[in-house]
Write a protein that holds these residues in place. Structure first.
Motif, mmCIF file in Angstrom:
data_model
loop_
_atom_site.group_PDB
_atom_site.id
_atom_site.type_symbol
_atom_site.label_atom_id
_atom_site.label_comp_id
_atom_site.label_asym_id
_atom_site.label_seq_id
_atom_site.Cartn_x
_atom_site.Cartn_y
_atom_site.Cartn_z
ATOM 1 N N LYS A 127 0.847 -1.192 0.000
ATOM 2 C CA LYS A 127 0.000 0.000 0.000
ATOM 3 C C LYS A 127 0.890 1.253 0.000
ATOM 4 N N PRO A 128 0.596 2.233 -0.850
ATOM 5 C CA PRO A 128 1.472 3.402 -1.011
ATOM 6 C C PRO A 128 1.846 4.109 0.287
ATOM 7 N N ARG A 129 0.865 4.482 1.093
ATOM 8 C CA ARG A 129 1.179 5.210 2.326
ATOM 9 C C ARG A 129 1.955 4.338 3.318
ATOM 10 N N GLN A 130 1.594 3.073 3.388
ATOM 11 C CA GLN A 130 2.286 2.191 4.329
ATOM 12 C C GLN A 130 3.694 1.842 3.838
ATOM 13 N N ALA A 131 3.883 1.818 2.522
ATOM 14 C CA ALA A 131 5.232 1.618 1.987
ATOM 15 C C ALA A 131 6.115 2.813 2.346
ATOM 16 N N ARG A 132 5.519 4.008 2.298
ATOM 17 C CA ARG A 132 6.240 5.207 2.750
ATOM 18 C C ARG A 132 6.571 5.107 4.235
ATOM 19 N N ASP A 133 5.582 4.711 5.034
ATOM 20 C CA ASP A 133 5.786 4.595 6.479
ATOM 21 C C ASP A 133 6.865 3.554 6.796
ATOM 22 N N ALA A 134 6.848 2.450 6.054
ATOM 23 C CA ALA A 134 7.845 1.395 6.267
ATOM 24 C C ALA A 134 9.247 1.928 6.012
ATOM 25 N N ALA A 135 9.402 2.725 4.946
ATOM 26 C CA ALA A 135 10.708 3.306 4.629
ATOM 27 C C ALA A 135 11.133 4.311 5.694
ATOM 28 N N MET A 136 10.175 5.082 6.209
ATOM 29 C CA MET A 136 10.491 6.081 7.238
ATOM 30 C C MET A 136 10.950 5.422 8.535
ATOM 31 N N ILE A 137 10.211 4.402 8.980
ATOM 32 C CA ILE A 137 10.558 3.730 10.243
ATOM 33 C C ILE A 137 11.897 3.012 10.100
ATOM 34 N N GLU A 138 12.099 2.373 8.949
ATOM 35 C CA GLU A 138 13.360 1.665 8.708
ATOM 36 C C GLU A 138 14.536 2.635 8.744
ATOM 37 N N LYS A 186 13.943 -0.526 1.011
ATOM 38 C CA LYS A 186 12.614 0.036 1.267
ATOM 39 C C LYS A 186 12.495 1.452 0.713
ATOM 40 N N ILE A 187 13.566 2.235 0.838
ATOM 41 C CA ILE A 187 13.530 3.603 0.302
ATOM 42 C C ILE A 187 13.450 3.570 -1.222
ATOM 43 N N ARG A 188 14.210 2.685 -1.842
ATOM 44 C CA ARG A 188 14.201 2.597 -3.304
ATOM 45 C C ARG A 188 12.813 2.179 -3.826
ATOM 46 N N THR A 189 12.195 1.197 -3.153
ATOM 47 C CA THR A 189 10.857 0.756 -3.550
ATOM 48 C C THR A 189 9.859 1.903 -3.420
ATOM 49 N N TYR A 190 9.965 2.630 -2.318
ATOM 50 C CA TYR A 190 9.078 3.785 -2.096
ATOM 51 C C TYR A 190 9.287 4.846 -3.175
ATOM 52 N N LEU A 191 10.543 5.156 -3.477
ATOM 53 C CA LEU A 191 10.841 6.193 -4.468
ATOM 54 C C LEU A 191 10.392 5.803 -5.873
ATOM 55 N N ASP A 192 10.660 4.571 -6.249
ATOM 56 C CA ASP A 192 10.386 4.139 -7.622
ATOM 57 C C ASP A 192 8.905 3.882 -7.884
ATOM 58 N N THR A 193 8.205 3.358 -6.877
ATOM 59 C CA THR A 193 6.842 2.889 -7.107
ATOM 60 C C THR A 193 5.762 3.732 -6.437
ATOM 61 N N PHE A 194 5.976 4.085 -5.162
ATOM 62 C CA PHE A 194 4.869 4.642 -4.393
ATOM 63 C C PHE A 194 4.892 6.161 -4.224
ATOM 64 N N ARG A 195 6.069 6.763 -4.194
ATOM 65 C CA ARG A 195 6.116 8.233 -4.064
ATOM 66 C C ARG A 195 5.409 8.913 -5.230
ATOM 67 N N TYR A 206 10.885 17.168 -0.966
ATOM 68 C CA TYR A 206 11.053 16.350 0.233
ATOM 69 C C TYR A 206 11.013 14.858 -0.096
ATOM 70 N N LEU A 207 11.800 14.103 0.649
ATOM 71 C CA LEU A 207 11.877 12.658 0.427
ATOM 72 C C LEU A 207 10.551 11.980 0.782
ATOM 73 N N PHE A 208 10.048 12.280 1.967
ATOM 74 C CA PHE A 208 8.811 11.654 2.431
ATOM 75 C C PHE A 208 7.682 12.680 2.387
ATOM 76 N N VAL A 209 6.642 12.377 1.619
ATOM 77 C CA VAL A 209 5.571 13.348 1.409
ATOM 78 C C VAL A 209 4.279 12.887 2.062
ATOM 79 N N GLY A 210 3.525 13.881 2.550
ATOM 80 C CA GLY A 210 2.227 13.613 3.147
ATOM 81 C C GLY A 210 1.125 14.121 2.243
ATOM 82 N N ARG A 211 0.113 14.691 2.850
ATOM 83 C CA ARG A 211 -1.021 15.188 2.079
ATOM 84 C C ARG A 211 -0.614 16.362 1.197
#
Length: 266
Positions: A127-138, A186-195, A206-211
């Motif tokens: 899931k896009p937002r959770q993939a972002r969250d996973a990268a942030m926590i990691e 995790k960061i690469r997956t987030y950047l390539d697919t979900f960001r 910004y690397l990690f984006v919200g609303r």
């Protein structure tokens, strides 16, 4: 080392005139410390550095000893090593780098390695937002970042090919911290697919984006972290700072050099 302890106890009794109960408490603390050193295979007092002392304090905490009792242990060690330097039995005092907080030796909650693994696996990576969250926590754990440093990261601050992140900490001081393969992946997956999915047609530095493409807020990330901790079945208090402290503790327990950990923490 037993001889050094005997000399210190005699010094406390004869020159300092401490009460018998106080000397007994100090003696027990030092006996426990010597047992810890023997378990590590350290047979010479010159082999004790600040990292070893921190490991000892960590082991006391893990054994269930309360903050005040750990603070007393630190007072005991501080006096003992100061005596050794004073008597020219030791050249450097390894305790001098360890501060005694005014409220006692109160440390943030430290997660076990097992709990950290559960927390890192809590978000759904599909899931896009959770993939972002996973990268942030990691990344928060992998680099020992402050939450303000994490949410302030920009795209150019991360070099996944070289495996490091550039961080601007307190006072705008810059430091470079290595990150491991798990965080890189995790960061690469987030950047390539979900960001791109989260941004849609928007652009953000910004690397990690919200609303609306804006950076994540501190409060928003704290809320997410608590939700994932609950999902992972972790019952102790989990904060960004406890993850940062876990990062440092796990490195020290794994044999990392104290100075290297200090540099990575900024």
């Amino acid at each position: 080392m037993d001889e050094y302890v005997d000399r210190y106890v005699t010094y406390l009794l004869v020159e300092k005139g401490l009460a018998a109960k106080t000397i007994d408490a100090y003696s027990l603390d030092l006996a426990e410390f010597l047992n810890f050193l023997k378990a590590l295979g350290i047979e010479d007092i010159s082999g004790v550095d600040t990292t070893v002392l921190l490991k000892h304090l960590i082991s006391l905490r893990e054994s269930g000893l309360g903050p005040r009792s750990r603070a007393r242990h630190l007072v005991t060690l501080r006096g003992f090593f100061r005596f050794l330097v004073q008597e020219k039995l030791l050249r450097h005092d390894p305790v001098r780098l360890i501060d005694m907080p005014k409220s006692g030796l109160r440390l943030p909650d430290v997660l076990s390695v097992k709990d950290v693994e559960k927390l890192l696996n809590a978000p759904d990576p599909a899931k896009p937002r959770q993939a972002r969250d996973a990268a942030m926590i990691e990344l928060l754990y992998a680099a020992g970042l402050r939450v303000s440093e994490l949410i302030g990261l920009k795209l150019g601050d991360v070099n996944l090919d070289a495996g490091f992140v550039r961080v601007f900490g307190k006072g705008s001081k810059e430091r470079v911290v290595p990150i491991g393969l798990y965080a890189q992946k995790k960061i690469r997956t987030y950047l390539d697919t979900f960001r791109p999915r989260l941004l849609k047609t928007r652009i953000s530095p910004y690397l990690f984006v919200g609303r609306a493409g804006k950076p994540m807020s501190r409060q928003g990330f704290w809320k997410l972290l608590r939700q994932y901790a609950a999902r992972a079945g972790i019952h102790q208090n989990v904060t960004p700072h406890s993850l940062r402290h876990s990062f440092a503790s796990h490195l020290l327990e794994g044999g990392a050099d104290l100075r290297a950990v200090q540099v990575m923490l900024g």
